[in-house]
Scaffold this motif. Sequence first.
Motif, PDB file in Angstrom:
ATOM      1  N   GLU A  16       0.844  -1.203   0.000  1.00  0.00           N
ATOM      2  CA  GLU A  16       0.000   0.000   0.000  1.00  0.00           C
ATOM      3  C   GLU A  16       0.876   1.249   0.000  1.00  0.00           C
ATOM      4  OE1 GLU A  16      -3.889   0.098   2.472  1.00  0.00           O
ATOM      5  OE2 GLU A  16      -2.507  -1.245   3.522  1.00  0.00           O
ATOM      6  N   LEU A  17       1.880   1.246   0.883  1.00  0.00           N
ATOM      7  CA  LEU A  17       2.788   2.391   0.954  1.00  0.00           C
ATOM      8  C   LEU A  17       3.504   2.593  -0.375  1.00  0.00           C
ATOM      9  CD1 LEU A  17       4.371   1.868   4.483  1.00  0.00           C
ATOM     10  CD2 LEU A  17       2.890   3.750   3.779  1.00  0.00           C
ATOM     11  N   GLU A  18       3.952   1.503  -0.952  1.00  0.00           N
ATOM     12  CA  GLU A  18       4.672   1.582  -2.219  1.00  0.00           C
ATOM     13  C   GLU A  18       3.792   2.204  -3.311  1.00  0.00           C
ATOM     14  OE1 GLU A  18       7.970  -1.352  -4.093  1.00  0.00           O
ATOM     15  OE2 GLU A  18       6.034  -2.259  -3.674  1.00  0.00           O
ATOM     16  N   ARG A  19       2.524   1.839  -3.339  1.00  0.00           N
ATOM     17  CA  ARG A  19       1.603   2.405  -4.338  1.00  0.00           C
ATOM     18  C   ARG A  19       1.263   3.869  -4.046  1.00  0.00           C
ATOM     19  NH1 ARG A  19      -0.722  -2.938  -4.247  1.00  0.00           N
ATOM     20  NH2 ARG A  19      -2.012  -2.330  -2.487  1.00  0.00           N
ATOM     21  N   MET A  20       1.249   4.248  -2.775  1.00  0.00           N
ATOM     22  CA  MET A  20       0.848   5.604  -2.394  1.00  0.00           C
ATOM     23  C   MET A  20       1.935   6.649  -2.625  1.00  0.00           C
ATOM     24  SD  MET A  20      -1.178   4.907   1.157  1.00  0.00           S
ATOM     25  CE  MET A  20      -1.797   6.579   1.340  1.00  0.00           C
ATOM     26  N   ILE A  21       3.179   6.188  -2.736  1.00  0.00           N
ATOM     27  CA  ILE A  21       4.302   7.125  -2.852  1.00  0.00           C
ATOM     28  C   ILE A  21       4.901   7.013  -4.254  1.00  0.00           C
ATOM     29  CG2 ILE A  21       6.504   7.837  -1.870  1.00  0.00           C
ATOM     30  CD1 ILE A  21       5.531   6.412   0.742  1.00  0.00           C
ATOM     31  N   PRO A  22       4.487   7.877  -5.159  1.00  0.00           N
ATOM     32  CA  PRO A  22       4.978   7.781  -6.532  1.00  0.00           C
ATOM     33  C   PRO A  22       6.480   8.030  -6.620  1.00  0.00           C
ATOM     34  CG  PRO A  22       3.516   9.687  -6.251  1.00  0.00           C
ATOM     35  CD  PRO A  22       3.584   8.982  -4.939  1.00  0.00           C
ATOM     36  N   GLY A  23       7.122   7.227  -7.456  1.00  0.00           N
ATOM     37  CA  GLY A  23       8.537   7.437  -7.722  1.00  0.00           C
ATOM     38  C   GLY A  23       9.492   6.805  -6.727  1.00  0.00           C
ATOM     39  N   MET A  28      14.460   1.795  -1.698  1.00  0.00           N
ATOM     40  CA  MET A  28      14.475   3.031  -0.919  1.00  0.00           C
ATOM     41  C   MET A  28      13.399   3.005   0.162  1.00  0.00           C
ATOM     42  SD  MET A  28      15.893   5.826  -0.161  1.00  0.00           S
ATOM     43  CE  MET A  28      17.037   6.121  -1.466  1.00  0.00           C
ATOM     44  N   LEU A  29      12.229   2.480  -0.162  1.00  0.00           N
ATOM     45  CA  LEU A  29      11.159   2.394   0.829  1.00  0.00           C
ATOM     46  C   LEU A  29      11.574   1.490   1.987  1.00  0.00           C
ATOM     47  CD1 LEU A  29       8.323   3.115   1.762  1.00  0.00           C
ATOM     48  CD2 LEU A  29       7.447   1.263   0.311  1.00  0.00           C
ATOM     49  N   VAL A  30      12.165   0.349   1.675  1.00  0.00           N
ATOM     50  CA  VAL A  30      12.651  -0.566   2.723  1.00  0.00           C
ATOM     51  C   VAL A  30      13.672   0.137   3.600  1.00  0.00           C
ATOM     52  CG1 VAL A  30      14.017  -2.659   3.136  1.00  0.00           C
ATOM     53  CG2 VAL A  30      12.171  -2.693   1.465  1.00  0.00           C
ATOM     54  N   LYS A  31      14.620   0.820   2.974  1.00  0.00           N
ATOM     55  CA  LYS A  31      15.672   1.534   3.708  1.00  0.00           C
ATOM     56  C   LYS A  31      15.095   2.594   4.635  1.00  0.00           C
ATOM     57  CE  LYS A  31      19.708   4.420   2.880  1.00  0.00           C
ATOM     58  NZ  LYS A  31      20.519   5.100   1.876  1.00  0.00           N
ATOM     59  N   GLU A  32      14.169   3.391   4.127  1.00  0.00           N
ATOM     60  CA  GLU A  32      13.580   4.457   4.928  1.00  0.00           C
ATOM     61  C   GLU A  32      12.729   3.904   6.073  1.00  0.00           C
ATOM     62  OE1 GLU A  32      14.243   7.716   4.827  1.00  0.00           O
ATOM     63  OE2 GLU A  32      15.700   7.202   3.283  1.00  0.00           O
ATOM     64  N   LEU A  33      11.960   2.842   5.808  1.00  0.00           N
ATOM     65  CA  LEU A  33      11.148   2.244   6.866  1.00  0.00           C
ATOM     66  C   LEU A  33      12.017   1.649   7.971  1.00  0.00           C
ATOM     67  CD1 LEU A  33       8.348   0.635   4.703  1.00  0.00           C
ATOM     68  CD2 LEU A  33       8.027   2.426   6.422  1.00  0.00           C
ATOM     69  N   LYS A  34      13.122   1.002   7.588  1.00  0.00           N
ATOM     70  CA  LYS A  34      14.042   0.456   8.598  1.00  0.00           C
ATOM     71  C   LYS A  34      14.641   1.579   9.438  1.00  0.00           C
ATOM     72  CE  LYS A  34      15.470  -3.854   6.443  1.00  0.00           C
ATOM     73  NZ  LYS A  34      16.557  -4.638   5.851  1.00  0.00           N
ATOM     74  N   ASN A  35      15.018   2.663   8.786  1.00  0.00           N
ATOM     75  CA  ASN A  35      15.578   3.810   9.489  1.00  0.00           C
ATOM     76  C   ASN A  35      14.561   4.400  10.470  1.00  0.00           C
ATOM     77  OD1 ASN A  35      17.358   5.912  10.162  1.00  0.00           O
ATOM     78  ND2 ASN A  35      16.612   7.197   8.497  1.00  0.00           N
ATOM     79  N   MET A  36      13.316   4.546  10.018  1.00  0.00           N
ATOM     80  CA  MET A  36      12.281   5.100  10.893  1.00  0.00           C
ATOM     81  C   MET A  36      11.951   4.142  12.038  1.00  0.00           C
ATOM     82  SD  MET A  36       9.671   7.283   8.560  1.00  0.00           S
ATOM     83  CE  MET A  36       9.477   6.198   7.181  1.00  0.00           C
ATOM     84  N   GLU A  37      12.030   2.845  11.780  1.00  0.00           N
ATOM     85  CA  GLU A  37      11.798   1.869  12.845  1.00  0.00           C
ATOM     86  C   GLU A  37      12.913   1.952  13.898  1.00  0.00           C
ATOM     87  OE1 GLU A  37      10.823  -2.887  13.416  1.00  0.00           O
ATOM     88  OE2 GLU A  37      11.676  -2.210  11.516  1.00  0.00           O
ATOM     89  N   GLU A  38      14.149   2.051  13.446  1.00  0.00           N
ATOM     90  CA  GLU A  38      15.288   2.186  14.362  1.00  0.00           C
ATOM     91  C   GLU A  38      15.197   3.450  15.208  1.00  0.00           C
ATOM     92  OE1 GLU A  38      18.720   1.975  11.832  1.00  0.00           O
ATOM     93  OE2 GLU A  38      18.462  -0.181  11.476  1.00  0.00           O
ATOM     94  N   ASN A  39      14.594   4.491  14.661  1.00  0.00           N
ATOM     95  CA  ASN A  39      14.463   5.764  15.372  1.00  0.00           C
ATOM     96  C   ASN A  39      13.155   5.889  16.147  1.00  0.00           C
ATOM     97  OD1 ASN A  39      16.915   7.379  14.751  1.00  0.00           O
ATOM     98  ND2 ASN A  39      16.304   6.874  12.671  1.00  0.00           N
ATOM     99  N   GLY A  40      12.371   4.818  16.181  1.00  0.00           N
ATOM    100  CA  GLY A  40      11.156   4.804  16.986  1.00  0.00           C
ATOM    101  C   GLY A  40       9.990   5.591  16.409  1.00  0.00           C
TER     102      GLY A  40
END
Length: 81
Positions: A16-23, A28-40
């Motif tokens: 869903e997230l992948e479809r909602m964020i064009p481009g 990159m989505l995996v990387k950003e989600l992991k980063n946000m998870e690590e930062n709480g």
Amino acid sequence: MSIIYALIPEKRRFKELERMIPGISTRMLVKELKNMEENGIVTRTAFATVPPTVEYNLTAKGKKLEPIINDLYQWGLEYIN
């Protein structure tokens, strides 16, 4: 910011997230989600299904960003046109 904005109303599955964020690429989505998870900022919940299902949700810390994201959105509507 796009990821946080997409998660404000409710939890979302990865696709869903992948479809909602064009481009955005999957990598990159995996990387950003992991980063946000690590930062709480987001929580990740994996379900033992085939294929695997993963949901992301904002934490209390992440939800505190909502007014800031909404203010930036309103600013953009007013000044970027």
